[in-house]
Write an enzyme that holds these catalytic residues in place. Structure first.
Site, PDB file in Angstrom:
ATOM      1  N   TYR A   9      27.210  26.637  58.054  1.00 45.61           N
ATOM      2  CA  TYR A   9      25.799  26.085  58.476  1.00 45.61           C
ATOM      3  C   TYR A   9      24.638  26.851  57.606  1.00 45.61           C
ATOM      4  CZ  TYR A   9      28.110  24.971  62.994  1.00 45.61           C
ATOM      5  OH  TYR A   9      28.707  24.492  63.959  1.00 45.61           O
ATOM      6  N   HIS A  12      17.962  18.865  64.084  1.00 42.43           N
ATOM      7  CA  HIS A  12      19.032  18.442  64.767  1.00 42.43           C
ATOM      8  C   HIS A  12      20.399  19.084  64.307  1.00 42.43           C
ATOM      9  CE1 HIS A  12      21.649  15.719  67.818  1.00 42.43           C
ATOM     10  NE2 HIS A  12      22.401  16.315  66.896  1.00 42.43           N
ATOM     11  N   LEU A  13      21.382  19.942  65.015  1.00 43.06           N
ATOM     12  CA  LEU A  13      22.231  20.835  64.764  1.00 43.06           C
ATOM     13  C   LEU A  13      23.206  19.985  63.755  1.00 43.06           C
ATOM     14  CD1 LEU A  13      23.708  23.633  65.011  1.00 43.06           C
ATOM     15  CD2 LEU A  13      25.142  22.315  66.824  1.00 43.06           C
ATOM     16  N   HIS A  14      23.297  20.505  62.767  1.00 38.99           N
ATOM     17  CA  HIS A  14      24.510  19.961  61.837  1.00 38.99           C
ATOM     18  C   HIS A  14      25.286  21.123  61.134  1.00 38.99           C
ATOM     19  CE1 HIS A  14      20.709  20.701  59.549  1.00 38.99           C
ATOM     20  NE2 HIS A  14      21.372  20.674  58.410  1.00 38.99           N
ATOM     21  N   LEU A  15      26.461  20.805  60.735  1.00 37.10           N
ATOM     22  CA  LEU A  15      27.518  21.434  59.951  1.00 37.10           C
ATOM     23  C   LEU A  15      27.863  20.870  58.638  1.00 37.10           C
ATOM     24  CD1 LEU A  15      29.612  23.887  60.263  1.00 37.10           C
ATOM     25  CD2 LEU A  15      31.122  22.082  61.107  1.00 37.10           C
TER      26      LEU A  15
END
Length: 310
Positions: free
Chosen positions: A211, A219-222
């Site tokens: 991350y 928006h949460l992103h990996l």
């Protein structure tokens, strides 16, 4: 008859649109079977790596007996998490039996679009469009599971660069709470499963998950990224240092902080400073004066990637 990839892509989009109207999900493998049945011919990708069209053929692998053991471990972890709550009394975000539904699925060709696609609203919210309207962005989506989606990075910083996101609306790292631990566990498992698919095909072996300490998009992103760092979109210090220093957080770091503190707490000023640091080879740590010199150096540096300790 023969057709171009563009015609094949259009067929895929039409198939997905039909799928959305019937509210049924058609796996990508089935879509490609349908394409084959209609006499479309796709160019054969290079089995030894990325070909001229940046395609990777990933072979389907049947699920092994290990999955049942993994399922037992997952259920045990969920039971432990479900017996607790966070500081606000919220229950953990559990995925149910379908949360690891990707295990028996296949993944398609790795074929990123030639250019970023326009999305409505600010560019920082582009990832939300993929979640809300996957039928409109079929070519940007690499793979989907019931809870997660993997999309091509619009400006990839390596030969392989995907963004893995939960379909649940989570703005970013700093919105995470202890109750999200189960969801993150499954998302990291999904990322590792994708990595194993690349590796088992014998094409790309060195991939990482991480991350950004200060995300640029909402928006949460990996990130799932190969360590070659070979891309024309990699142009400056910020691009380089965001993946080769402590700015690129290991998933275990995020999980440990959530478990201990219940939320992500980072000194943003400290991490922002990492982006303007020296340009160091991520393998031998030798300092380079600029991006062209760095790219020339890493093309001939074959040491293992060093730990992100700076």
């Amino acid at each position: 008859t023969q057709s171009t990839w563009g015609e094949t892509a259009n067929f895929c989009v039409q198939t997905v649109n039909m799928d959305m109207r019937t509210k049924k999900q058609i796996p990508l493998t089935d879509i490609f079977k349908m394409i084959d049945q209609t006499k479309f011919k796709q160019s054969a990708p290079n089995e030894e790596g990325l070909d001229a069209s940046s395609a990777i053929q990933l072979q389907a692998r049947p699920a092994t007996g290990d999955s049942s053991q993994a399922t037992k471990k997952r259920k045990a972890a969920e039971e432990e998490l479900s017996s607790s709550s966070d500081e606000n009394g919220k229950r953990p975000h559990l995925g149910g039996e379908s949360c690891e539904d990707w295990i028996t699925s296949d993944i398609p060709l790795y074929r990123p679009p030639p250019r970023p696609v326009a999305t409505p609203g600010p560019w920082q919210d582009a990832l939300k469009s993929y979640i809300r309207h996957p039928d409109r962005f079929a070519l940007q989506i690499f793979h989907q599971a019931s809870q997660f989606i993997a999309v091509y990075d619009g400006f990839p910083k390596s030969r392989v660069h995907l963004l893995i996101m939960p379909k649940e609306d989570i703005p970013d790292l700093y919105a995470l709470r202890r109750s999200h631990l189960s969801l993150l566990t499954h998302m990291h498992s999904y990322g590792n499963w994708l990595i194993e698919k690349f590796r088992s095909a014998g094409i790309v072996s060195n991939l990482r998950l991480g991350y950004h300490a200060i995300p640029s998009m909402r928006h949460l992103h990996l990130h799932l990224i190969s360590d070659d760092m070979d891309s024309p979109a990699l142009k400056n210090k910020k691009h380089w240092n965001s993946f080769t220093t402590r700015f690129f957080l290991d998933p275990s770091t995020v999980m440990d902080m959530l478990q201990q503190k219940g939320q992500i707490q980072l000194d943003k000023q400290e991490y922002e400073g990492l982006l303007s640091g020296e340009l160091r080879c991520h393998r031998c740590k030798e300092v380079q004066k600029n991006i062209p010199a760095l790219k020339k150096h890493i093309s001939s540096c074959f040491l293992p990637v060093a730990s992100r300790d700076s």
